[in-house]
Motif scaffolding. Sequence first.
Motif, PDB file in Angstrom:
ATOM      1  N   GLU A 168      17.017  41.825  34.850  1.00 32.61           N
ATOM      2  CA  GLU A 168      15.928  42.283  35.699  1.00 32.61           C
ATOM      3  C   GLU A 168      15.992  41.659  37.089  1.00 32.61           C
ATOM      4  N   ALA A 169      16.620  40.477  37.179  1.00 36.92           N
ATOM      5  CA  ALA A 169      16.598  39.726  38.443  1.00 36.92           C
ATOM      6  C   ALA A 169      17.916  39.729  39.191  1.00 36.92           C
ATOM      7  N   VAL A 170      19.040  39.960  38.499  1.00 32.38           N
ATOM      8  CA  VAL A 170      20.356  39.799  39.115  1.00 32.38           C
ATOM      9  C   VAL A 170      21.296  40.914  38.674  1.00 32.38           C
ATOM     10  N   LYS A 171      22.117  41.365  39.619  1.00 33.20           N
ATOM     11  CA  LYS A 171      23.176  42.319  39.305  1.00 33.20           C
ATOM     12  C   LYS A 171      24.477  41.793  39.898  1.00 33.20           C
ATOM     13  N   ILE A 172      25.499  41.643  39.062  1.00 24.42           N
ATOM     14  CA  ILE A 172      26.796  41.105  39.494  1.00 24.42           C
ATOM     15  C   ILE A 172      27.901  42.075  39.101  1.00 24.42           C
ATOM     16  N   HIS A 173      28.749  42.394  40.054  1.00 27.94           N
ATOM     17  CA  HIS A 173      29.921  43.221  39.783  1.00 27.94           C
ATOM     18  C   HIS A 173      31.132  42.564  40.430  1.00 27.94           C
ATOM     19  N   ILE A 174      32.233  42.448  39.690  1.00 34.40           N
ATOM     20  CA  ILE A 174      33.447  41.795  40.191  1.00 34.40           C
ATOM     21  C   ILE A 174      34.604  42.788  40.190  1.00 34.40           C
ATOM     22  N   ASP A 175      35.338  42.820  41.294  1.00 30.24           N
ATOM     23  CA  ASP A 175      36.551  43.631  41.417  1.00 30.24           C
ATOM     24  C   ASP A 175      37.751  42.723  41.644  1.00 30.24           C
ATOM     25  N   GLN A 176      38.864  43.059  40.992  1.00 27.47           N
ATOM     26  CA  GLN A 176      40.149  42.433  41.313  1.00 27.47           C
ATOM     27  C   GLN A 176      40.913  43.403  42.202  1.00 27.47           C
ATOM     28  N   ILE A 177      41.375  42.896  43.342  1.00 27.53           N
ATOM     29  CA  ILE A 177      42.033  43.756  44.330  1.00 27.53           C
ATOM     30  C   ILE A 177      43.415  43.205  44.650  1.00 27.53           C
ATOM     31  N   GLN A 178      44.400  44.094  44.736  1.00 30.50           N
ATOM     32  CA  GLN A 178      45.755  43.702  45.126  1.00 30.50           C
ATOM     33  C   GLN A 178      46.212  44.564  46.290  1.00 30.50           C
ATOM     34  N   THR A 179      46.814  43.920  47.271  1.00 33.49           N
ATOM     35  CA  THR A 179      47.390  44.628  48.404  1.00 33.49           C
ATOM     36  C   THR A 179      48.818  44.157  48.608  1.00 33.49           C
ATOM     37  N   GLY A 180      49.611  44.965  49.282  1.00 37.77           N
ATOM     38  CA  GLY A 180      50.989  44.581  49.555  1.00 37.77           C
ATOM     39  C   GLY A 180      51.841  44.578  48.301  1.00 37.77           C
ATOM     40  N   SER A 181      53.068  44.097  48.458  1.00 36.82           N
ATOM     41  CA  SER A 181      53.990  44.033  47.330  1.00 36.82           C
ATOM     42  C   SER A 181      55.003  42.917  47.563  1.00 36.82           C
ATOM     43  N   GLY A 182      55.689  42.530  46.481  1.00 42.47           N
ATOM     44  CA  GLY A 182      56.707  41.490  46.574  1.00 42.47           C
ATOM     45  C   GLY A 182      56.157  40.206  47.161  1.00 42.47           C
ATOM     46  N   PRO A 183      56.887  39.581  48.091  1.00 42.59           N
ATOM     47  CA  PRO A 183      56.431  38.305  48.662  1.00 42.59           C
ATOM     48  C   PRO A 183      55.186  38.447  49.537  1.00 42.59           C
ATOM     49  N   ASP A 184      54.834  39.694  49.902  1.00 43.28           N
ATOM     50  CA  ASP A 184      53.668  39.911  50.749  1.00 43.28           C
ATOM     51  C   ASP A 184      52.446  40.362  49.941  1.00 43.28           C
ATOM     52  N   GLN A 185      52.550  40.319  48.622  1.00 47.29           N
ATOM     53  CA  GLN A 185      51.414  40.749  47.803  1.00 47.29           C
ATOM     54  C   GLN A 185      50.287  39.726  47.864  1.00 47.29           C
ATOM     55  N   ILE A 186      49.054  40.220  47.894  1.00 48.41           N
ATOM     56  CA  ILE A 186      47.862  39.372  47.893  1.00 48.41           C
ATOM     57  C   ILE A 186      46.953  39.844  46.766  1.00 48.41           C
ATOM     58  N   THR A 187      46.464  38.899  45.975  1.00 47.59           N
ATOM     59  CA  THR A 187      45.521  39.197  44.905  1.00 47.59           C
ATOM     60  C   THR A 187      44.239  38.428  45.171  1.00 47.59           C
ATOM     61  N   TYR A 188      43.127  39.155  45.166  1.00 47.53           N
ATOM     62  CA  TYR A 188      41.853  38.475  45.387  1.00 47.53           C
ATOM     63  C   TYR A 188      40.746  39.136  44.582  1.00 47.53           C
ATOM     64  N   PHE A 189      39.621  38.423  44.467  1.00 52.49           N
ATOM     65  CA  PHE A 189      38.508  38.844  43.630  1.00 52.49           C
ATOM     66  C   PHE A 189      37.237  38.863  44.462  1.00 52.49           C
ATOM     67  N   VAL A 190      36.498  39.965  44.355  1.00 59.13           N
ATOM     68  CA  VAL A 190      35.258  40.133  45.109  1.00 59.13           C
ATOM     69  C   VAL A 190      34.104  40.258  44.123  1.00 59.13           C
ATOM     70  N   ALA A 191      33.141  39.342  44.230  1.00 55.36           N
ATOM     71  CA  ALA A 191      31.939  39.396  43.398  1.00 55.36           C
ATOM     72  C   ALA A 191      30.768  39.837  44.263  1.00 55.36           C
ATOM     73  N   ASP A 192      30.201  40.987  43.946  1.00 55.11           N
ATOM     74  CA  ASP A 192      29.015  41.496  44.628  1.00 55.11           C
ATOM     75  C   ASP A 192      27.798  41.023  43.825  1.00 55.11           C
ATOM     76  N   VAL A 193      26.940  40.206  44.449  1.00 57.70           N
ATOM     77  CA  VAL A 193      25.805  39.599  43.755  1.00 57.70           C
ATOM     78  C   VAL A 193      24.511  39.999  44.460  1.00 57.70           C
ATOM     79  N   GLN A 194      23.684  40.752  43.758  1.00 59.52           N
ATOM     80  CA  GLN A 194      22.388  41.171  44.292  1.00 59.52           C
ATOM     81  C   GLN A 194      21.283  40.523  43.467  1.00 59.52           C
ATOM     82  N   MET A 195      20.305  39.919  44.152  1.00 57.06           N
ATOM     83  CA  MET A 195      19.256  39.159  43.490  1.00 57.06           C
ATOM     84  C   MET A 195      17.886  39.602  43.998  1.00 57.06           C
ATOM     85  N   LYS A 196      16.885  39.503  43.127  1.00 56.18           N
ATOM     86  CA  LYS A 196      15.516  39.761  43.559  1.00 56.18           C
ATOM     87  C   LYS A 196      14.917  38.548  44.260  1.00 56.18           C
TER      88      LYS A 196
END
Length: 328
Positions: A86-114
Amino acid sequence: MNENPKTTGRRKSKKKLAAYILVPVLGIGGMIYGLADRYLIEHVEVVMDQKETASEGTAAPQAQTSPNVASAETGATSDDWNYESEAVKIHIDQIQTGSGPDQITYFVADVQMKDSAALQSALAENSFGRNITQTTSEIAEDHGAVFAVNGDYYGFREDGVIIRNGTLYRDEPARTGLALFQDGTMEAYDEQQVTAESLLERGVTQTLSFGPALIQEGQVNADLDNVKIDTNFGNRSIQSANPRTGIGLIAPNHYVFVVVDGRKENYSRGMTLTEFAQVFQDLGCTEAYNLDGGGSSTMYFRGRVVNNPQGKERERGVSDILYVPEGN
Protein backbone atom coordinates in the motif's frame (compact mmCIF):
# COMPACT_ATOMS: atom_id res chain seq x y z
CA MET A 1 90.19 -5.04 35.50
CA ASN A 2 90.92 -3.01 32.39
CA GLU A 3 88.78 -3.79 29.33
CA ASN A 4 90.33 -4.40 25.92
CA PRO A 5 89.91 -1.22 23.82
CA LYS A 6 88.99 -3.32 20.78
CA THR A 7 86.17 -5.02 22.74
CA THR A 8 84.87 -1.67 23.95
CA GLY A 9 84.93 -0.34 20.39
CA ARG A 10 83.01 -3.34 19.08
CA ARG A 11 80.35 -2.88 21.76
CA LYS A 12 79.95 0.78 20.89
CA SER A 13 79.68 -0.10 17.20
CA LYS A 14 77.00 -2.70 17.94
CA LYS A 15 75.05 -0.19 20.01
CA LYS A 16 75.24 2.34 17.20
CA LEU A 17 74.18 -0.30 14.66
CA ALA A 18 71.28 -1.34 16.88
CA ALA A 19 70.21 2.29 17.19
CA TYR A 20 70.45 2.79 13.43
CA ILE A 21 68.25 -0.29 12.89
CA LEU A 22 65.82 0.42 15.72
CA VAL A 23 64.97 3.97 14.71
CA PRO A 24 63.69 3.13 11.19
CA VAL A 25 61.99 -0.05 12.46
CA LEU A 26 60.12 1.99 15.06
CA GLY A 27 59.33 4.57 12.41
CA ILE A 28 57.96 1.95 10.02
CA GLY A 29 56.04 0.33 12.86
CA GLY A 30 54.55 3.66 13.81
CA MET A 31 53.60 4.35 10.21
CA ILE A 32 51.97 0.92 9.83
CA TYR A 33 50.03 1.42 13.05
CA GLY A 34 48.98 4.87 11.91
CA LEU A 35 47.64 3.48 8.64
CA ALA A 36 45.89 0.63 10.44
CA ASP A 37 44.39 3.07 12.92
CA ARG A 38 43.17 5.27 10.07
CA TYR A 39 41.83 2.59 7.75
CA LEU A 40 41.40 -0.71 9.62
CA ILE A 41 40.89 -0.39 13.36
CA GLU A 42 37.28 0.13 14.41
CA HIS A 43 36.48 3.37 16.22
CA VAL A 44 32.95 3.11 17.62
CA GLU A 45 31.50 6.50 18.55
CA VAL A 46 27.79 5.73 19.00
CA VAL A 47 26.01 2.40 19.50
CA MET A 48 22.26 2.25 18.90
CA ASP A 49 20.28 -0.22 20.99
CA GLN A 50 17.08 -1.87 19.80
CA LYS A 51 14.88 0.78 21.44
CA GLU A 52 16.75 3.61 19.71
CA THR A 53 16.63 1.77 16.40
CA ALA A 54 12.89 1.23 16.70
CA SER A 55 12.36 4.91 17.46
CA GLU A 56 14.12 5.76 14.19
CA GLY A 57 11.52 3.72 12.33
CA THR A 58 13.64 0.72 11.30
CA ALA A 59 11.78 -2.54 10.96
CA ALA A 60 12.54 -5.85 12.57
CA PRO A 61 13.64 -8.63 10.18
CA GLN A 62 10.75 -10.57 8.70
CA ALA A 63 10.45 -13.86 6.89
CA GLN A 64 11.11 -13.76 3.15
CA THR A 65 8.05 -13.98 0.93
CA SER A 66 7.86 -16.47 -1.90
CA PRO A 67 7.92 -15.26 -5.51
CA ASN A 68 4.64 -14.09 -7.06
CA VAL A 69 2.62 -14.32 -3.86
CA ALA A 70 0.95 -11.89 -1.50
CA SER A 71 2.27 -11.63 2.06
CA ALA A 72 -0.52 -12.20 4.57
CA GLU A 73 1.27 -10.03 7.14
CA THR A 74 2.15 -7.03 4.97
CA GLY A 75 -0.41 -7.26 2.18
CA ALA A 76 2.46 -6.90 -0.31
CA THR A 77 2.86 -8.76 -3.58
CA SER A 78 6.30 -9.50 -4.99
CA ASP A 79 8.47 -11.49 -7.32
CA ASP A 80 12.17 -11.48 -8.21
CA TRP A 81 12.01 -7.97 -9.73
CA ASN A 82 8.93 -6.34 -8.20
CA TYR A 83 7.46 -5.46 -4.84
CA GLU A 84 4.21 -3.62 -4.18
CA SER A 85 2.44 -2.74 -0.95
CA GLU A 86 0.00 0.00 0.00
CA ALA A 87 2.93 2.34 0.70
CA VAL A 88 5.73 1.34 -1.69
CA LYS A 89 6.15 0.16 -5.27
CA ILE A 90 9.54 -1.14 -6.45
CA HIS A 91 10.46 -2.33 -9.92
CA ILE A 92 13.99 -3.39 -10.96
CA ASP A 93 15.36 -3.71 -14.50
CA GLN A 94 18.64 -5.27 -15.59
CA ILE A 95 20.00 -3.42 -18.62
CA GLN A 96 22.89 -4.29 -20.93
CA THR A 97 24.40 -2.08 -23.60
CA GLY A 98 27.31 -2.57 -25.96
CA SER A 99 29.13 -5.83 -26.54
CA GLY A 100 32.47 -7.52 -25.91
CA PRO A 101 34.94 -5.34 -23.98
CA ASP A 102 32.56 -2.37 -24.30
CA GLN A 103 29.57 -4.11 -22.73
CA ILE A 104 27.98 -2.44 -19.70
CA THR A 105 25.57 -4.13 -17.30
CA TYR A 106 23.58 -2.09 -14.83
CA PHE A 107 20.47 -2.27 -12.66
CA VAL A 108 17.78 0.38 -12.27
CA ALA A 109 15.41 0.29 -9.29
CA ASP A 110 12.35 2.53 -9.62
CA VAL A 111 11.06 3.22 -6.09
CA GLN A 112 7.79 5.07 -5.52
CA MET A 113 6.64 5.79 -1.96
CA LYS A 114 3.64 7.41 -0.32
CA ASP A 115 5.80 8.71 2.53
CA SER A 116 9.51 9.63 2.62
CA ALA A 117 9.81 7.72 5.91
CA ALA A 118 9.90 4.53 3.83
CA LEU A 119 13.44 5.42 2.72
CA GLN A 120 15.81 4.89 5.63
CA SER A 121 19.49 4.53 6.46
CA ALA A 122 21.18 1.83 8.52
CA LEU A 123 24.69 1.53 9.89
CA ALA A 124 26.99 -1.50 10.00
CA GLU A 125 26.82 -3.28 13.36
CA ASN A 126 24.15 -0.69 14.27
CA SER A 127 27.04 1.57 15.34
CA PHE A 128 28.40 4.91 14.19
CA GLY A 129 32.17 5.33 13.83
CA ARG A 130 35.12 4.67 11.56
CA ASN A 131 36.04 1.35 9.94
CA ILE A 132 32.93 -0.47 11.18
CA THR A 133 31.76 -2.59 8.27
CA GLN A 134 29.34 -5.28 7.17
CA THR A 135 28.23 -6.22 3.69
CA THR A 136 25.21 -4.46 2.24
CA SER A 137 23.18 -7.67 2.41
CA GLU A 138 24.10 -8.27 6.06
CA ILE A 139 23.01 -4.78 7.10
CA ALA A 140 19.86 -5.11 4.97
CA GLU A 141 18.92 -8.43 6.55
CA ASP A 142 19.58 -7.09 10.05
CA HIS A 143 17.04 -4.31 9.38
CA GLY A 144 14.38 -6.28 7.54
CA ALA A 145 14.98 -4.52 4.23
CA VAL A 146 13.13 -5.49 1.10
CA PHE A 147 15.45 -3.27 -0.97
CA ALA A 148 18.86 -1.69 -0.28
CA VAL A 149 21.93 -0.17 -1.88
CA ASN A 150 25.29 0.73 -0.36
CA GLY A 151 25.54 4.30 0.99
CA ASP A 152 28.47 6.72 1.11
CA TYR A 153 30.89 4.63 3.23
CA TYR A 154 31.05 7.53 5.71
CA GLY A 155 33.21 5.38 8.04
CA PHE A 156 36.17 5.56 5.66
CA ARG A 157 36.58 9.25 6.53
CA GLU A 158 36.67 11.52 9.55
CA ASP A 159 34.87 14.40 7.83
CA GLY A 160 31.57 15.15 6.14
CA VAL A 161 28.13 16.10 7.42
CA ILE A 162 26.39 12.90 8.47
CA ILE A 163 22.70 12.98 9.39
CA ARG A 164 20.91 9.65 9.47
CA ASN A 165 17.22 9.14 10.14
CA GLY A 166 17.03 12.70 11.42
CA THR A 167 19.98 12.42 13.86
CA LEU A 168 23.19 14.44 13.41
CA TYR A 169 26.24 12.22 13.99
CA ARG A 170 29.08 14.22 12.43
CA ASP A 171 29.44 17.86 11.48
CA GLU A 172 32.77 18.29 9.68
CA PRO A 173 31.97 20.08 6.38
CA ALA A 174 34.24 19.00 3.54
CA ARG A 175 32.56 18.47 0.14
CA THR A 176 29.37 18.49 -1.90
CA GLY A 177 26.84 16.50 0.09
CA LEU A 178 23.34 15.22 -0.58
CA ALA A 179 20.30 16.02 1.57
CA LEU A 180 17.05 14.01 1.56
CA PHE A 181 14.01 15.74 3.08
CA GLN A 182 10.75 14.79 4.75
CA ASP A 183 8.79 16.12 1.79
CA GLY A 184 10.29 13.41 -0.42
CA THR A 185 12.72 15.66 -2.26
CA MET A 186 16.51 15.74 -2.35
CA GLU A 187 19.20 18.20 -3.33
CA ALA A 188 22.97 18.44 -3.45
CA TYR A 189 24.53 21.19 -1.32
CA ASP A 190 27.91 22.62 -0.35
CA GLU A 191 28.69 21.33 3.14
CA GLN A 192 30.90 24.35 3.76
CA GLN A 193 28.15 26.82 2.86
CA VAL A 194 25.03 25.20 4.38
CA THR A 195 24.91 24.37 8.09
CA ALA A 196 23.68 21.09 9.52
CA GLU A 197 21.36 23.07 11.80
CA SER A 198 19.65 24.73 8.83
CA LEU A 199 19.21 21.35 7.15
CA LEU A 200 17.57 19.91 10.25
CA GLU A 201 15.30 22.94 10.46
CA ARG A 202 14.23 22.27 6.87
CA GLY A 203 13.33 18.68 7.75
CA VAL A 204 16.30 16.72 6.48
CA THR A 205 16.08 12.99 7.08
CA GLN A 206 19.40 11.81 5.59
CA THR A 207 22.61 13.37 4.36
CA LEU A 208 25.25 11.55 2.37
CA SER A 209 28.80 12.78 1.89
CA PHE A 210 30.44 11.42 -1.25
CA GLY A 211 29.62 12.91 -4.66
CA PRO A 212 29.79 14.47 -7.05
CA ALA A 213 26.34 15.79 -7.82
CA LEU A 214 25.45 14.38 -11.23
CA ILE A 215 22.31 16.40 -12.00
CA GLN A 216 21.04 19.56 -10.31
CA GLU A 217 17.77 21.27 -11.23
CA GLY A 218 17.55 19.12 -14.35
CA GLN A 219 21.03 20.02 -15.62
CA VAL A 220 23.93 17.55 -15.88
CA ASN A 221 27.04 18.66 -13.99
CA ALA A 222 29.29 20.15 -16.68
CA ASP A 223 32.52 19.67 -14.69
CA LEU A 224 32.52 15.90 -14.19
CA ASP A 225 35.84 15.51 -16.03
CA ASN A 226 37.63 17.42 -13.28
CA VAL A 227 36.08 15.78 -10.23
CA LYS A 228 38.52 14.27 -7.72
CA ILE A 229 37.80 12.35 -4.57
CA ASP A 230 39.89 11.40 -1.55
CA THR A 231 41.41 7.93 -1.42
CA ASN A 232 43.83 6.12 0.88
CA PHE A 233 46.83 8.01 -0.45
CA GLY A 234 45.64 11.33 -1.83
CA ASN A 235 43.28 12.45 -4.57
CA ARG A 236 42.72 11.00 -8.01
CA SER A 237 40.25 11.40 -10.81
CA ILE A 238 37.23 9.10 -10.68
CA GLN A 239 36.00 9.82 -14.21
CA SER A 240 37.25 6.54 -15.73
CA ALA A 241 34.89 3.57 -16.17
CA ASN A 242 34.09 1.99 -12.80
CA PRO A 243 31.31 0.19 -10.94
CA ARG A 244 28.95 2.86 -9.58
CA THR A 245 26.02 3.44 -7.25
CA GLY A 246 23.78 6.49 -7.44
CA ILE A 247 20.42 7.90 -6.44
CA GLY A 248 18.16 10.10 -8.54
CA LEU A 249 14.89 11.97 -8.00
CA ILE A 250 12.13 12.00 -10.61
CA ALA A 251 9.44 13.62 -8.43
CA PRO A 252 8.77 13.90 -4.68
CA ASN A 253 8.89 10.39 -3.17
CA HIS A 254 9.79 8.93 -6.57
CA TYR A 255 13.42 7.81 -6.65
CA VAL A 256 15.60 5.74 -8.94
CA PHE A 257 18.66 3.87 -7.74
CA VAL A 258 21.25 2.77 -10.30
CA VAL A 259 24.01 0.25 -9.65
CA VAL A 260 26.54 -0.35 -12.43
CA ASP A 261 28.68 -3.48 -12.48
CA GLY A 262 32.26 -3.38 -13.70
CA ARG A 263 35.71 -4.95 -13.71
CA LYS A 264 34.53 -8.09 -15.48
CA GLU A 265 35.53 -8.44 -19.11
CA ASN A 266 32.76 -9.11 -21.63
CA TYR A 267 30.14 -8.59 -18.90
CA SER A 268 30.53 -5.00 -17.77
CA ARG A 269 33.35 -2.47 -18.02
CA GLY A 270 31.65 0.03 -15.70
CA MET A 271 30.68 3.62 -16.51
CA THR A 272 32.36 6.98 -16.55
CA LEU A 273 30.74 9.70 -14.46
CA THR A 274 29.50 11.36 -17.64
CA GLU A 275 27.84 8.13 -18.81
CA PHE A 276 26.40 7.62 -15.34
CA ALA A 277 24.90 11.11 -15.27
CA GLN A 278 23.39 10.51 -18.70
CA VAL A 279 21.58 7.41 -17.43
CA PHE A 280 19.87 9.47 -14.74
CA GLN A 281 18.98 12.21 -17.20
CA ASP A 282 17.49 9.63 -19.59
CA LEU A 283 15.42 8.28 -16.68
CA GLY A 284 13.92 11.74 -16.20
CA CYS A 285 15.70 12.75 -13.01
CA THR A 286 15.79 16.37 -11.93
CA GLU A 287 18.44 15.59 -9.27
CA ALA A 288 21.05 12.81 -9.11
CA TYR A 289 24.04 12.10 -6.89
CA ASN A 290 26.96 9.68 -7.00
CA LEU A 291 27.40 7.40 -3.98
CA ASP A 292 30.32 5.15 -3.05
CA GLY A 293 31.20 2.91 -5.99
CA GLY A 294 33.89 0.48 -7.06
CA GLY A 295 33.88 -2.69 -4.99
CA SER A 296 31.17 -1.25 -2.73
CA SER A 297 28.49 -1.05 -5.44
CA THR A 298 25.72 -3.42 -4.39
CA MET A 299 21.98 -3.72 -4.91
CA TYR A 300 19.97 -5.99 -2.61
CA PHE A 301 16.38 -7.08 -3.22
CA ARG A 302 14.24 -9.58 -1.32
CA GLY A 303 17.03 -11.61 0.20
CA ARG A 304 19.52 -11.63 -2.64
CA VAL A 305 22.20 -9.45 -4.23
CA VAL A 306 20.96 -8.75 -7.76
CA ASN A 307 24.21 -7.39 -9.26
CA ASN A 308 27.77 -8.75 -9.40
CA PRO A 309 29.87 -6.80 -6.85
CA GLN A 310 33.57 -6.39 -7.72
CA GLY A 311 32.97 -8.50 -10.85
CA LYS A 312 33.47 -11.53 -8.61
CA GLU A 313 30.00 -11.91 -7.06
CA ARG A 314 31.65 -10.98 -3.78
CA GLU A 315 30.42 -8.15 -1.58
CA ARG A 316 32.75 -5.71 0.13
CA GLY A 317 32.09 -4.53 3.66
CA VAL A 318 30.63 -1.01 3.90
CA SER A 319 29.66 1.29 6.73
CA ASP A 320 26.06 2.07 5.75
CA ILE A 321 23.13 1.49 3.42
CA LEU A 322 19.98 3.20 2.15
CA TYR A 323 17.01 0.84 2.32
CA VAL A 324 13.27 0.31 2.23
CA PRO A 325 11.95 -1.93 5.03
CA GLU A 326 9.70 -4.90 4.36
CA GLY A 327 6.07 -4.09 5.07
CA ASN A 328 6.21 -0.42 4.04
